[in-house]
Design a protein around this motif. Structure first.
Motif, mmCIF file in Angstrom:
data_model
loop_
_atom_site.group_PDB
_atom_site.id
_atom_site.type_symbol
_atom_site.label_atom_id
_atom_site.label_comp_id
_atom_site.label_asym_id
_atom_site.label_seq_id
_atom_site.Cartn_x
_atom_site.Cartn_y
_atom_site.Cartn_z
ATOM 1 N N ALA A 307 87.428 72.776 59.205
ATOM 2 C CA ALA A 307 87.043 72.479 60.597
ATOM 3 C C ALA A 307 87.532 71.093 61.009
ATOM 4 O O ALA A 307 87.795 70.841 62.179
ATOM 5 C CB ALA A 307 85.519 72.566 60.742
ATOM 6 N N GLY A 308 87.606 70.185 60.024
ATOM 7 C CA GLY A 308 88.172 68.865 60.309
ATOM 8 C C GLY A 308 87.203 67.865 60.897
ATOM 9 O O GLY A 308 87.594 67.017 61.692
ATOM 10 N N PHE A 309 85.914 67.958 60.514
ATOM 11 C CA PHE A 309 84.999 66.909 60.996
ATOM 12 C C PHE A 309 84.828 65.822 59.944
ATOM 13 O O PHE A 309 85.116 66.018 58.765
ATOM 14 C CB PHE A 309 83.654 67.494 61.471
ATOM 15 N N ALA A 310 84.372 64.655 60.412
ATOM 16 C CA ALA A 310 84.274 63.486 59.526
ATOM 17 C C ALA A 310 83.013 63.560 58.671
ATOM 18 O O ALA A 310 81.978 64.068 59.112
ATOM 19 C CB ALA A 310 84.239 62.206 60.364
ATOM 20 N N TYR A 311 83.127 63.036 57.457
ATOM 21 C CA TYR A 311 81.945 62.968 56.583
ATOM 22 C C TYR A 311 82.093 61.827 55.592
ATOM 23 O O TYR A 311 83.186 61.270 55.410
ATOM 24 C CB TYR A 311 81.704 64.289 55.854
ATOM 25 N N GLY A 312 80.963 61.490 54.953
ATOM 26 C CA GLY A 312 80.968 60.497 53.888
ATOM 27 C C GLY A 312 79.696 60.662 53.071
ATOM 28 O O GLY A 312 78.861 61.526 53.390
ATOM 29 N N LEU A 313 79.574 59.848 52.036
ATOM 30 C CA LEU A 313 78.470 60.039 51.096
ATOM 31 C C LEU A 313 77.266 59.147 51.402
ATOM 32 O O LEU A 313 77.397 58.072 51.995
ATOM 33 C CB LEU A 313 78.950 59.778 49.672
ATOM 34 N N ALA A 314 76.121 59.609 50.934
ATOM 35 C CA ALA A 314 74.858 58.924 51.218
ATOM 36 C C ALA A 314 73.882 59.169 50.076
ATOM 37 O O ALA A 314 73.921 60.209 49.425
ATOM 38 C CB ALA A 314 74.267 59.458 52.514
ATOM 39 N N SER A 315 72.998 58.205 49.856
ATOM 40 C CA SER A 315 71.993 58.374 48.789
ATOM 41 C C SER A 315 70.803 59.203 49.264
ATOM 42 O O SER A 315 70.160 59.884 48.485
ATOM 43 C CB SER A 315 71.489 57.005 48.319
ATOM 44 N N ASP A 316 70.451 59.118 50.540
ATOM 45 C CA ASP A 316 69.225 59.713 51.075
ATOM 46 C C ASP A 316 67.995 59.387 50.236
ATOM 47 O O ASP A 316 67.086 60.206 50.113
ATOM 48 C CB ASP A 316 69.363 61.232 51.271
ATOM 49 N N VAL A 317 67.946 58.221 49.638
ATOM 50 C CA VAL A 317 66.682 57.779 49.019
ATOM 51 C C VAL A 317 65.613 57.835 50.096
ATOM 52 O O VAL A 317 65.867 57.449 51.250
ATOM 53 C CB VAL A 317 66.849 56.311 48.509
#
Ligand code: GUN
Ligand code: ZN
Length: 432
Positions: A307-317
């Protein structure tokens, strides 16, 4: 101007890792006094033009961009590791009762201090963080972040229904508080504000409408929330907002999807949701340790890339189980394996690392500002010690390529790997 000499990791525009075994990183103030990368590359090529400047030499170490955590809850620092059947009981039994404690200003200030120390110990130099529904919880985090000159984005949580006394806010007052906080903090030093509806089930249509109006009025303010994390949550949403096409579409219907909008999880999406993410330039914060711990599901990397949407990583603590970007990258690798349909590696180590640095910065709209060490970027970086533990030393010594070295650190690394975190020339950590 100050020069740092050691191995140096950066990223090119297209996300490829650039690595100098003997690198030079020059950091100095720009016209406004902000510390920025002035040059980065091979020592032997750059050193002659910087002769005479002071040098800090770290043999055997690796300088790398400070990590960017795209989604974390500072008030949930003490909620980590609270087991529950799934998201909704976890919120009801652990998270909401804990967040009530932030009604006390002193408590919020004390947790904010610990939280930021923990980010820095783990090499995280930029974060998009949830506070609680109490406006002073935002003041507490911004105050501490400013003291450390951190680039940090946060916001007061909006939750005017389906929430217990002590965390539930008042619709009208919540919007007034949000606007006051934007005026007080957004754009001050390195701080940014995020309009923060907790998730659609805990906001009335009136509160989401008000949040959408503020989002239109303040286009460079961020928006953060959760979406499509858990199947029970998705079912509940359908009952609450039956007229919207999907859970994600609820946010769109209220004007809460645009650039600088970041939604955590994005697991239970259909193809139209993914297209909507791309069309609205909205980003996903992937939180794999949280998704594994709460049994929420697996982010679909292949569908997101299609789909080509932006993403990145997260801890979600504190749904997430660790502040360490290494733990998050390893969990992301595991999650990528789960959804894999083509042969080969699911996610390369360079791509994992990029998702937690330059890629996350791009998804936040901070491309070229943080998450990388190319000239012009702000000078936040980590100093990694690949000999930090006996096993790391043994394994990294046998790495015969950059990918092998990065993978060894992703799999074996934790806070011990981060020897120092440097923000605007201020050093935090072992040798500070
Ligand atoms: N959905 C609504 N609130 C939360 C939260 O605090 N954590 C997670 N993981 N999901 C949420
Ligand atoms: Zn969250």
């Amino acid at each position: 101007m100050h020069l740092y000499r050691s191995a140096l990791l950066r990223f090119s525009e297209d996300g490829q890792a650039l690595y100098d075994e003997d690198g030079l990183l020059a950091i100095g103030p720009d016209a406004s006094g902000r510390q920025r990368v002035q040059a980065a590359g091979a020592w032997h090529q750059l050193a002659p033009q910087f002769a005479g400047h002071p040098v800090t030499h770290w043999p055997g170490r690796i300088i790398a961009p400070g990590f960017v955590d795209m989604h974390v809850h500072y008030p949930q620092t003490d909620v980590i590791g609270s087991p529950a059947e799934g998201l909704l009981p976890w919120l009801e039994n652990y998270t909401f009762p804990h967040e009530k404690r932030f009604v006390a200003e002193g408590y919020a200030a004390q947790v904010a201090e610990f939280f930021l120390d923990e980010l820095l110990r783990n090499g995280v130099t930029t974060a998009l963080a949830f506070a609680t529904s109490h406006p002073h919880s935002v003041d507490a985090l911004f105050t501490e972040a400013r003291r450390r000159q951190l680039r940090l984005i946060t916001g007061k949580v909006l939750q005017d229904r389906h929430s217990p006394d002590g965390v539930r806010d008042d619709t009208e007052q919540s919007l007034i508080d949000t606007e006051e906080l934007i005026a007080r903090w957004h754009g001050l030093d390195r701080l940014g504000y995020a309009i923060t509806p907790r998730f659609a089930p805990t906001s009335s249509p009136a509160q989401l409408r008000g949040a959408g109006k503020l989002a239109a009025q303040y286009p460079d303010v961020w928006i953060q929330s959760h979406v499509a994390e858990n199947l029970d949550e998705v079912r509940w949403m359908r009952e609450l907002y039956p007229r919207s096409r999907s859970y994600l579409a609820v946010y769109d219907d209220f004007g809460l999807m645009r650039g600088r909008a970041v939604y955590a999880h994005c697991i239970h999406f259909d193809a139209a949701d993914r297209v909507l993410m791309r069309e609205r330039s909205t980003a996903a914060a992937i939180s794999p340790t949280s998704n594994l711990f709460l049994g929420s599901g697996f982010f679909d990397y292949q569908a997101a890339d299609c789909a080509g949407f932006a993403y990145g990583l997260a801890s979600d603590v504190g749904g997430g189980t660790s502040f360490s970007p290494f733990r998050t990258m390893l969990a992301a690798y595991t999650v990528g394996r789960e959804g894999q349909t083509k042969p080969g590696l699911s996610l390369s180590p360079q791509h994992l690392w990029w998702q937690h640095t330059a890629g996350a910065a791009r998804a936040l709209g901070l491309d070229g500002v943080v998450g990388n060490l190319q000239p012009g970027c702000e000078g936040d970086f980590v100093v990694l010690n690949p000999q930090a533990t006996p096993l790391l030393a043994r394994r990294t010594a046998q790495a015969s390529s950059l990918d092998e070295l990065l993978f060894a650190m992703i799999v074996l690394g934790d806070d011990r790997l981060v020897e120092q975190t440097v923000i605007s020339q201020a050093k935090y950590g072992l040798c500070a």
